[in-house]
Design a protein around this motif. Sequence first.
Motif, PDB file in Angstrom:
ATOM      1  N   CYS A   1       0.889  -1.274  -0.015  1.00 27.68           N
ATOM      2  CA  CYS A   1       0.053   0.071  -0.017  1.00 27.68           C
ATOM      3  C   CYS A   1       0.735   1.258  -0.099  1.00 27.68           C
ATOM      4  CB  CYS A   1      -0.862   0.140   1.301  1.00 27.68           C
ATOM      5  SG  CYS A   1      -1.997   1.492   1.443  1.00 27.68           S
TER       6      CYS A   1
ATOM      7  N   LEU B   1       0.291   4.167   0.774  1.00 25.94           N
ATOM      8  CA  LEU B   1       0.146   5.057   1.881  1.00 25.94           C
ATOM      9  C   LEU B   1       0.634   4.615   3.162  1.00 25.94           C
ATOM     10  CD1 LEU B   1      -3.535   6.133   1.110  1.00 25.94           C
ATOM     11  CD2 LEU B   1      -1.525   7.733   0.735  1.00 25.94           C
ATOM     12  N   CYS B   2       0.373   3.538   3.529  1.00 21.07           N
ATOM     13  CA  CYS B   2       0.805   2.848   4.811  1.00 21.07           C
ATOM     14  C   CYS B   2       2.047   1.898   4.669  1.00 21.07           C
ATOM     15  CB  CYS B   2      -0.232   2.284   5.485  1.00 21.07           C
ATOM     16  SG  CYS B   2      -1.051   0.622   4.997  1.00 21.07           S
TER      17      CYS B   2
ATOM     18  N   HIS C   1      -9.448  -2.128   4.201  1.00 22.34           N
ATOM     19  CA  HIS C   1      -8.402  -1.276   4.280  1.00 22.34           C
ATOM     20  C   HIS C   1      -8.706   0.163   4.044  1.00 22.34           C
ATOM     21  CE1 HIS C   1      -4.264  -0.783   5.014  1.00 22.34           C
ATOM     22  NE2 HIS C   1      -4.091  -0.202   3.853  1.00 22.34           N
TER      23      HIS C   1
ATOM     24  N   CYS D   1      -6.593   2.160   6.812  1.00 23.11           N
ATOM     25  CA  CYS D   1      -5.266   2.469   6.238  1.00 23.11           C
ATOM     26  C   CYS D   1      -4.802   3.901   6.867  1.00 23.11           C
ATOM     27  CB  CYS D   1      -5.153   2.698   4.762  1.00 23.11           C
ATOM     28  SG  CYS D   1      -3.790   3.355   4.123  1.00 23.11           S
TER      29      CYS D   1
HETATM   30 ZN   LIG Z   1      -2.755   1.260   3.552  1.00 24.83          ZN
END
Ligand SMILES: [Zn+2]
Length: 386
Positions: A91, A93-94, A112, A116
């Motif tokens: 991912c 973002l995370c 998610h 997230c």
């Molecule tokens: Zn994420």
Amino acid sequence: MDIEIQSIDNIKGKGLFAKKDFHAGSVIFEEDPVVCCQFSWNAAYGYKACDHCLRPLETAEENARRLSAKPELHLPYPNLCHTDKSTITYCSLCGIHYCSTKCQTTAYNQYHRTLCFERKSDIDDHPLYQLNEMWKQMHYPPETSTIMIIPRILATIQQAVNPEEAQAQFLEFCHRTVNEDSKIAHKFLGEKFVDQISTLHNLLVKAMKPDGISHFLTQEGFQTLIALIGTNGQGVGTSAISEWVTKSLQQQLSPEETVKLDQFIDKLYEDMDSHSGSFLNNEGVALYCLQSACNHSCMPNAEATYLHNNSKLSLVALTDISAGDEICMSYLDECTLQRSRYSRNKELGENYLFTCTCPKCELQAHDPNVTSDEEEEDDEMDDMSE
Ligand SMILES: [Zn+2]
Ligand SMILES: [Zn+2]
Ligand SMILES: [Zn+2]
């Protein structure tokens, strides 16, 4: 379907029954979980698994090197390792890792998107991060569950196209907090854990938006969720190295090669044992629709296994099973299963809210209600990990 769920009686509720004969060793059914989550310490200690399906993200060789702390180690027959690192994704973002874009997409669309949170300098302030840290402080290995499956359940309901239907699916799982007939309350809800439960509850309330799930965020609703995962949570284990060991032992080898391989594997397990103890697998907890309908017996005729090295569960027959037979598994670990009727039922009562009436328990019905000294010592060390 070669099996069916039937209601038995008011005490046992429902059970799983065979609709045809099964030979010992055969697969009765397979199913993917409704939701699955890696254990908190297992992830923190660097056991690398897909965040959605728990498939190993290391090669067997990397896995063996990490667990034995031998960075120079080389595995023979590397082609027997089934980890495909080229499909691993994460991912953006995370940073959470997945075995494939399929798992990433499924996770995002199921829960998610809600859960997230970006990796920023103030990550420590995020209530989901704090919830996980608090759980880890309360619950040291060996792990049997993780609180982090609860946000996944709630986010699954929130993100569902039909939230009522999604919620009904979760409430199909046994979620009573107390067995009124036998007067047993789930041990997580006992006096010993009152403060812990209230701390976890407060953090969960901070972490989740209440949209559509506010009744689960009340104290009572939270207890329902704790009981739900406590009584239905099924342990999942995957391992690149054990898959490699199984495959390598199935090869057609010369007697000399077989001896060499056996010696290599013995030494490897010795090294892994001295560095990592018994913690070899990626481990987590999951909820399964069919498997959760499978009752306990101290003389089980089936067991849950993970033949695909991910969270897909295969229920395998331990004995020959005839059409019409009830299919039962053991909710107790190997060691507890060998203990006295009294000890087995203490464990079953505290964790699963029932007293077992299987043939073995009936046979031992008149045994004295005692635990051995060894068992009492274990009981003293008891905490949320049981
Ligand atoms: Zn994420
Ligand atoms: Zn996966
Ligand atoms: Zn029993």
